[in-house]
Design an enzyme around this catalytic site. Structure first.
Site, mmCIF file in Angstrom:
data_model
loop_
_atom_site.group_PDB
_atom_site.id
_atom_site.type_symbol
_atom_site.label_atom_id
_atom_site.label_comp_id
_atom_site.label_asym_id
_atom_site.label_seq_id
_atom_site.Cartn_x
_atom_site.Cartn_y
_atom_site.Cartn_z
ATOM 1 N N CYS A 133 0.814 -1.153 -0.075
ATOM 2 C CA CYS A 133 0.268 0.147 0.119
ATOM 3 C C CYS A 133 0.938 1.266 -0.100
ATOM 4 O O CYS A 133 1.402 1.750 1.048
ATOM 5 C CB CYS A 133 -0.943 -0.125 1.208
ATOM 6 S SG CYS A 133 -1.876 1.323 1.329
ATOM 7 N N CYS A 136 -0.463 4.101 2.141
ATOM 8 C CA CYS A 136 -0.200 4.023 3.466
ATOM 9 C C CYS A 136 1.303 4.153 4.027
ATOM 10 O O CYS A 136 1.585 4.818 5.030
ATOM 11 C CB CYS A 136 -0.659 2.637 4.230
ATOM 12 S SG CYS A 136 -2.031 1.757 3.156
ATOM 13 N N ASP A 137 2.305 3.751 3.165
ATOM 14 C CA ASP A 137 3.653 3.525 3.700
ATOM 15 C C ASP A 137 4.616 4.552 2.854
ATOM 16 O O ASP A 137 5.756 4.634 3.376
ATOM 17 C CB ASP A 137 3.995 2.312 3.522
ATOM 18 C CG ASP A 137 3.194 1.156 4.327
ATOM 19 O OD1 ASP A 137 2.571 1.606 5.448
ATOM 20 O OD2 ASP A 137 2.949 0.028 4.110
#
Ligand code: NAP
Length: 317
Positions: A133, A136-137
């Protein structure tokens, strides 16, 4: 209490089914899964969902859909279905939080999850370099050299997003031709931070505490090489979330649910919507359309069921 409609999953298909069911006064119950919104909630920019000419953040789109469903009376439970019994009617469901439900009809919108590479180091360095992701990261990879695996829309779209943070983004693809749509290909080819590594597959992810290198095999020469990278984002397709229904619903060899043209599964009263059956289109707007169709069929099923049920009650009286 027996629910009229339980919707399993909260991506665009589940939330659209909920909007339709709520507007039809069915007070649907959505059991979200471990996170609300499904895959679209982990997408940075959605540029092809109609009605948003400037694009919209995935999480924001989910939030709007959720608000719309709640406004008309849908109920949302943050929970995960762990068991279903479709051999009895009303159907029975159990969840991770220990709740038990009965439902006259079910719409399965449990979607699909990112496929893993299944190579040494992938599990070991998950969260320490290995990610599925970018939204997200990506932030953690500021000024780092990273890799993205895959040649589809996701790999290119998320690879481009990662250029906002990373120093260099190597896109590793097993062929020398991309599957992604031309507009994304053009953008990637024109982005100086993107480097394509063609005809290559990942054999191993290496490191010491955190990942620092990727072992690659050339698919044509079978030569091995090592690429230095502090992160790797995997976008190599999806597996449908249908484990729960094995042995109870018909599915194909890849695990996608089999449905007819009106989204009926092999059990009457159980419908499927979105990537849990659709391995072809996989677009948020298509999933939303499937959510609408499945709900309209569920309503028809409920009306027929009520009719039969009241006839039966009259006979028994
Ligand atoms: P995808 O289209 O299935 O692409 C998966 C990619 O991973 C392919 O390039 C495939 O290679 C590669 N691959 C598969 N297994 C592999 C393995 N074991 N090792 C190395 N590479 C492997 O998946 P996706 O990109 O996630 O897209 C899914 C769907 O969502 C598509 O329909 C796509 O159009 C849609 N989507 C749309 C957008 C958008 O419209 N902006 C954004 C994201 C996703 P091959 O090409 O050689 O098969």
């Amino acid at each position: 209490m027996t629910e009229n409609i339980i919707i399993i999953g909260s991506g665009p298909s589940g939330l659209t089914a909920a909007i339709y069911a709520a507007r039809a006064n069915q007070a649907p119950l959505i059991i979200t899964g471990r996170e609300i919104g499904g895959q679209i909630a982990t997408t940075d920019q959605v540029e092809n969902y109609p009605g948003f000419p400037d694009g919209i953040d995935g999480p924001q789109l989910v939030d709007l859909m959720q608000k719309q469903a709640l406004k008309f009376g849908a109920r949302i439970e943050m929970d995960f279905v762990t068991r279903v019994n479709l051999q009895t009617h009303p159907f029975q469901l159990e969840t991770e939080n220990g709740n038990q439900y009965e439902a006259k009809s079910i719409i399965i919108a449990s979607g699909a999850s990112p496929r893993k590479l299944n190579v040494p180091g992938e599990r070991e360095f998950a969260g320490r370099g290995v990610s599925y992701c970018a939204t997200c990261d990506g932030f953690f990879f500021r000024n780092k050299d990273i890799a993205v695996v895959g040649g589809g829309d996701s790999a290119l779209q998320e690879g481009l997003f990662l250029t906002k943070f990373a120093n260099r983004v190597h896109i590793i693809h097993r062929r020398d031709q991309l599957r992604a749509q031309p507009i994304l290909q053009d953008r990637a080819h024109n982005e100086p931070k993107v480097n394509f590594v063609w005809n290559s597959v990942v054999k191993e992810i290496k490191g010491n505490g955190k990942m620092d290198a990727i072992v690659l095999e050339n698919t044509q020469t079978h030569e091995l090489s090592q690429l230095s990278a502090q992160g790797i984002f995997v976008y190599v397709g999806h597996t449908p979330n249908t484990q729960l229904f094995k042995g109870q619903l018909a599915m194909n060899e890849e695990g996608y649910l089999k449905v007819d043209a009106r989204l009926h599964t092999s059990v009457p009263g159980v419908f499927a919507a979105g990537e849990v059956h659709d391995h072809v289109f996989r677009q948020a707007v298509v999933s939303a359309g499937y959510g609408c169709m499945a709900e309209m069929e569920a309503e028809k099923f409920l009306a027929e069921w009520e009719h039969e049920h009241s006839k039966q009650l009259a006979v028994n009286r």
